[in-house]
Scaffold this active site. Structure first.
Site, short mmCIF file in Angstrom:
data_model
loop_
_atom_site.label_atom_id
_atom_site.label_comp_id
_atom_site.label_asym_id
_atom_site.label_seq_id
_atom_site.Cartn_x
_atom_site.Cartn_y
_atom_site.Cartn_z
N GLY A 125 27.04 40.17 36.32
CA GLY A 125 27.84 41.46 36.02
C GLY A 125 27.14 42.76 36.38
N GLY A 172 26.01 43.56 39.14
CA GLY A 172 26.22 43.56 40.79
C GLY A 172 27.39 44.56 40.96
CG PHE A 173 30.25 45.75 44.76
CD1 PHE A 173 30.51 47.00 44.80
CD2 PHE A 173 30.85 45.09 45.74
CE1 PHE A 173 31.61 47.44 45.26
CE2 PHE A 173 32.15 45.70 46.51
CZ PHE A 173 32.36 46.77 46.18
CB ILE A 174 32.99 42.52 41.99
CG1 ILE A 174 32.98 42.76 43.35
CG2 ILE A 174 34.25 42.57 41.27
CD1 ILE A 174 33.67 41.62 44.11
CG ASP A 223 18.72 31.64 37.65
OD1 ASP A 223 19.61 31.11 37.81
OD2 ASP A 223 17.67 31.96 38.56
CB ALA A 244 27.88 33.75 43.86
CE1 TYR A 280 29.63 33.44 49.09
CE2 TYR A 280 31.30 34.00 50.64
CZ TYR A 280 30.59 34.19 49.48
OH TYR A 280 31.28 35.13 48.56
CG ASN A 311 36.82 41.38 54.00
OD1 ASN A 311 37.75 40.51 54.37
ND2 ASN A 311 35.70 41.09 54.83
NE ARG A 349 37.00 38.66 58.63
CZ ARG A 349 37.20 38.04 59.77
NH1 ARG A 349 38.71 38.29 60.52
NH2 ARG A 349 36.31 37.63 60.20
#
Length: 369
Positions: A9, A11-13, A59, A81, A181, A210, A249
């Protein structure tokens, strides 16, 4: 539901979702390992992370850490992820360990400490090629491009020698896993749904297309394409565009994605369903490179390489009608406004450009054609 845990959480999103949840009155805890590739060496709590977020550094593969993070939690968003198609093709063990095993560890912890809802971040990458239609109107789900064709720089897809037309891809399209991935994201999605049903934990899988916006890791050469292009522009370099740049995309604002995530938590009918989360629009890579350069006020020619990366697909953009119907999801940020906000944020950012190094790593392993 009041207390929410977001793995990954910081991170970006995830960080944008924190803002959305806290704005709606939820209490939020984040479990994040703050890996160097995303957050930089020796990373500490990101300045952009909402001050009301309780950050637990740990982790997702550490069951003891996961159980501690789950204490008192009502619902979980599983975003932790490793991200990136190209890197997954040579860091196979790392991607499988974090994405697949990390999800397994979380699910075992949830069996011991169940919650009222689990939302897992999946990916459009699991589709491989999107959906196509032939000239006679037949739907083609399993279109592919042989290596001989790619070596001849013939980029489009055919059926019986006739060109295929890409159309919006619905959730019903069967997966076609073209990278490690993609395999790992599908594994995360399916494992979560299987265990959710078995242990009566209502589970929702969101297949993100995206995603772009502020807070993306600009120095990570395997992150979203708009962030990679922005990093090149900030360093006065041309973005590297594979194939001919005409691949299509679906680009969706992270703010719209955060709203979709909130709906997945609150809409009862979402339980055990899978949803595409995109804008419902499509752009070519050439178009988005041009739009971003103009918005940033940068005059740099695009570098269309004419090369193919193993694991890449030609066209894939989302049919979001199911998310609209069941979740009530309606994308609100148009692409031009989203790019403007991104460009304003980029004015204060410094990016270490690692794109050339990443390209060399792929080429050295025979992963570009």
């Amino acid at each position: 539901m009041n207390k929410i845990l977001i793995t990954g959480g910081a991170g970006f999103i995830g960080s944008h979702l924190c803002d959305e949840l806290i704005g709606k009155g939820y209490s939020v805890r984040v479990l994040d390992s703050l890996i160097a590739q995303v957050h930089g060496a020796g990373a500490e709590r990101p300045a952009y992370l909402h001050p009301d977020v309780e950050l637990v550094v740990g982790d997702v593969r550490d069951k003891a850490a996961v159980l501690r993070a789950l204490k008192g939690v009502d619902a979980v968003y599983h975003f932790a992820a490793r991200v990136g198609v190209g890197q997954s093709m040579y860091e196979v063990n790392e991607y499988t360990d974090v994405n697949n095993r990390g999800t397994a560890v979380l699910l075992e912890a949830l069996i011991e400490s169940p919650v009222k809802r689990l939302i897992v971040a999946s990916s459009m990458s699991i589709y491989g090629e999107g959906l196509y239609v032939s000239d006679n109107g037949n739907i083609v789900e399993d279109a592919s491009r042989p290596l001989k064709q790619l070596k001849a720089s013939d980029w489009e897809l055919y059926n019986d020698g006739q060109p295929l037309k890409p159309i919006a891809t619905p959730e019903s399209k069967k997966p076609s896993l073209a990278s490690v991935y993609a395999l790992s994201k599908y594994d995360q999605e399916v494992m979560s749904l299987i265990c959710g049903k078995a242990y009566n934990i209502p589970t929702v899988a969101l297949r993100f297309f995206n995603v772009y916006g502020t807070r993306q890791a600009l120095s990570n050469p395997y992150t979203g394409v708009l962030a990679i292009f922005a990093s090149r522009y900030l360093n006065n370099k041309a973005p590297l565009i594979f194939e001919d740049g005409e691949q299509k995309r679906d680009f969706v604002s992270v703010k719209d994605v955060a709203k979709a995530c909130l709906l997945a938590l609150e809409v009862e009918e979402a339980a055990y369903e899978v949803f595409n989360i995109g804008s419902g629009n499509s752009y070519t890579v050439n178009e988005i490179a041009s739009k971003l350069s103009k918005t940033m006020g940068v005059e740099v020619e695009q570098n269309v390489t004419g090369e193919y990366r193993v694991g890449d697909i030609r066209h894939c953009f989302g049919d979001i009608s199911k998310a609209k119907r069941i979740l009530g999801f309606e994308p609100e940020v148009n692409f031009e406004d989203g790019l403007k906000e991104l460009a304003e944020w980029l004015e204060e950012q410094v990016a270490v450009d690692n794109v050339d190094q990443a390209k060399e790593e792929l080429a050295a392993r025979g992963l570009t054609v």
